[in-house]
Design a protein around this motif. Structure first.
Motif, mmCIF file in Angstrom:
data_model
loop_
_atom_site.group_PDB
_atom_site.id
_atom_site.type_symbol
_atom_site.label_atom_id
_atom_site.label_comp_id
_atom_site.label_asym_id
_atom_site.label_seq_id
_atom_site.Cartn_x
_atom_site.Cartn_y
_atom_site.Cartn_z
ATOM 1 N N UNK A 38 39.220 39.458 46.450
ATOM 2 C CA UNK A 38 39.157 40.844 46.978
ATOM 3 C C UNK A 38 38.192 40.937 48.146
ATOM 4 N N UNK A 39 37.051 40.267 48.024
ATOM 5 C CA UNK A 39 36.055 40.298 49.101
ATOM 6 C C UNK A 39 36.479 39.476 50.303
ATOM 7 N N UNK A 40 37.330 38.465 50.077
ATOM 8 C CA UNK A 40 37.709 37.562 51.167
ATOM 9 C C UNK A 40 38.815 38.126 52.047
ATOM 10 N N UNK A 41 39.792 38.792 51.437
ATOM 11 C CA UNK A 41 40.992 39.194 52.192
ATOM 12 C C UNK A 41 40.664 40.016 53.453
ATOM 13 N N UNK A 42 39.754 41.021 53.377
ATOM 14 C CA UNK A 42 39.454 41.771 54.607
ATOM 15 C C UNK A 42 38.810 40.923 55.704
ATOM 16 N N UNK A 43 38.357 39.713 55.367
ATOM 17 C CA UNK A 43 37.705 38.859 56.361
ATOM 18 C C UNK A 43 38.710 38.019 57.139
ATOM 19 N N UNK A 44 39.995 38.097 56.779
ATOM 20 C CA UNK A 44 41.048 37.428 57.551
ATOM 21 C C UNK A 44 41.075 35.913 57.481
ATOM 22 N N UNK A 45 40.688 35.304 56.351
ATOM 23 C CA UNK A 45 40.790 33.832 56.293
ATOM 24 C C UNK A 45 42.252 33.419 56.367
ATOM 25 N N UNK A 46 42.521 32.298 57.028
ATOM 26 C CA UNK A 46 43.908 31.848 57.133
ATOM 27 C C UNK A 46 43.923 30.341 57.337
ATOM 28 N N UNK A 47 44.448 29.589 56.384
ATOM 29 C CA UNK A 47 45.012 30.089 55.141
ATOM 30 C C UNK A 47 43.935 30.381 54.095
ATOM 31 N N UNK A 48 44.254 31.349 53.221
ATOM 32 C CA UNK A 48 43.449 31.570 52.013
ATOM 33 C C UNK A 48 44.258 30.950 50.863
ATOM 34 N N UNK A 49 43.691 29.936 50.242
ATOM 35 C CA UNK A 49 44.435 29.182 49.228
ATOM 36 C C UNK A 49 43.793 29.393 47.866
ATOM 37 N N UNK A 50 44.590 29.807 46.888
ATOM 38 C CA UNK A 50 44.100 29.954 45.515
ATOM 39 C C UNK A 50 44.783 28.894 44.665
ATOM 40 N N UNK A 51 43.980 28.102 43.960
ATOM 41 C CA UNK A 51 44.532 27.035 43.126
ATOM 42 C C UNK A 51 44.200 27.341 41.676
ATOM 43 N N UNK A 52 45.214 27.588 40.863
ATOM 44 C CA UNK A 52 44.998 27.889 39.437
ATOM 45 C C UNK A 52 46.355 27.940 38.729
ATOM 46 N N UNK A 53 46.398 27.487 37.479
ATOM 47 C CA UNK A 53 47.657 27.575 36.728
ATOM 48 C C UNK A 53 48.061 29.026 36.469
ATOM 49 N N UNK A 54 47.061 29.877 36.189
ATOM 50 C CA UNK A 54 47.329 31.302 35.906
ATOM 51 C C UNK A 54 46.493 32.145 36.848
ATOM 52 N N UNK A 55 47.050 33.258 37.322
ATOM 53 C CA UNK A 55 46.256 34.151 38.178
ATOM 54 C C UNK A 55 46.423 35.607 37.740
ATOM 55 N N UNK A 56 45.521 36.446 38.221
ATOM 56 C CA UNK A 56 45.575 37.882 37.929
ATOM 57 C C UNK A 56 46.757 38.521 38.665
ATOM 58 N N UNK A 57 47.114 39.735 38.242
ATOM 59 C CA UNK A 57 48.197 40.470 38.916
ATOM 60 C C UNK A 57 47.871 40.652 40.395
ATOM 61 N N UNK A 58 46.586 40.937 40.679
ATOM 62 C CA UNK A 58 46.180 41.176 42.073
ATOM 63 C C UNK A 58 46.481 39.946 42.942
#
Ligand SMILES: C[C@@]1(CC(=O)O)C2=NC(=C\c3[nH]c(c(CCC(=O)O)c3CC(=O)O)Cc3[nH]c(c(CC(=O)O)c3CCC(=O)O)/C=C3\N/C(=C\2)[C@@H](CCC(=O)O)[C@]3(C)CC(=O)O)/[C@H]1CCC(=O)O
Ligand SMILES: NC(=O)c1ccc[n+]([C@@H]2O[C@H](COP(=O)([O-])OP(=O)(O)OC[C@H]3O[C@@H](n4cnc5c(N)ncnc54)[C@H](O)[C@@H]3O)[C@@H](O)[C@H]2O)c1
Length: 226
Positions: A38-58
């Protein structure tokens, strides 16, 4: 290099990072990782990569929107290649430590949650009022105090502080190069209760003109003539 207990005497250096168009990796997709995303998205990282078997709805929704890339599996060595910074935020301490180890090998700053020796930087408690950001840290001595202070500052800074910043930023931009001729104390005097009252009453345009007239008009004309 890992911070040791003896290093507790040293402060962390407060800074705001420019992440736009830089690769940022978050390992983990639960509650804590979601807070980081949530804190990262407004900062415009590209790519923003999330690595996890399960993630939140958000995180799932942001992946569908294309705001981030979700790699649906556990972390493996090599996932940090090309990253500018990374976060280890799984609920598995040993997985977080492996992420931190790879990050150190690659000289990528890492934050491993709840693991101070494996943090090259730490996350502050944050109050946001529009583009105004107030970051609070206790140098990792008491996150509870950071949270407590954040709540106090939230009460002390109501939402219209966002508009006061907009007013000042508009005037500053309109000043152009003339802004360099304004004494810092002149700014402080101009940001007085009369100006704030206008903003608090929602009279943002009036406030902008008041601030402009206090700081600028004659200076800008002089500059234009020179
Ligand atoms: C500010 C905030 C931001 C965020 O998380 O984004 C944040 N922790 C928050 C809350 C919180 N965390 C913990 C509690 C329980 C009470 C307590 O311990 O005080 C509470 C209170 C609560 O939940 O209300 C437990 C905890 N946290 C750390 C450890 C490890 C250790 O101390 O060894 C342990 C023990 C774990 C265990 O028991 O094993 C470590 C870190 N936590 C930090 C940040 C960094 C230092 C920031 C600073 O300079 O103060 C640092 C170093 C690394 C990091 O960045 O994660 C967020 C408040 C957000 C808000 O309310 O606005
Ligand atoms: N939730 C809280 O309030 C809280 C507060 C302070 C500290 N913490 C700590 O933060 C950590 C994370 O907490 P949480 O609430 O986000 O956990 P969570 O259980 O909600 O989520 C854990 C996440 O880690 C992922 N994961 C597990 N192993 C992985 C691996 N090897 N590779 C990649 N992803 C992996 C899971 O898929 C999941 O997305 C825990 O260590 C917890 O103790 C949590």
């Amino acid at each position: 290099m890992a911070r040791t207990h003896a290093d507790k005497i040293y402060d962390y250096y407060p800074a705001f990072l420019d992440l736009c168009r830089k690769k940022v990796v978050v390992v983990g997709g639960g509650e804590i990782a979601t807070g980081k995303v949530r804190g990262l998205i407004p900062c415009g990282p590209d790519p923003l990569v999330v690595i996890a078997p399960e993630v939140s709805d958000y995180i799932r929704e942001k992946a569908i929107e294309g705001a981030l890339t979700w790699i649906q599996r556990e972390y493996t060595y090599g996932d940090l290649e090309g990253a500018y910074i990374c976060f280890a935020a799984t609920d598995d301490k040993s997985a977080n430590a492996k992420v931190a180890k790879e990050a150190r090998e690659r000289n990528i700053p890492v934050l491993a949650v709840d693991d101070i020796p494996n943090c090259d930087f730490i996350a502050p408690a944050v109050v946001r009022r529009g583009r105004l950001v107030i970051a609070i840290s206790t140098n990792a001595l008491s996150p509870a105090i950071a949270s407590h202070v954040r709540r106090k500052i939230e009460r002390d800074f109501p939402p219209h502080w966002a508009h006061l910043l907009e007013v000042a930023a508009t005037v500053r931009e309109r000043l152009g190069p003339a802004r360099f001729t304004i004494d810092p104390e002149e700014w402080q005097r101009a940001l007085d209760d009369d100006l704030k009252s206008l903003v608090w009453e929602g009279k943002v345009d009036e406030a902008t003109e008041l601030l402009w007239s206090r700081l600028a008009s004659d200076k800008v004309e002089l500059e234009a003539r020179a």
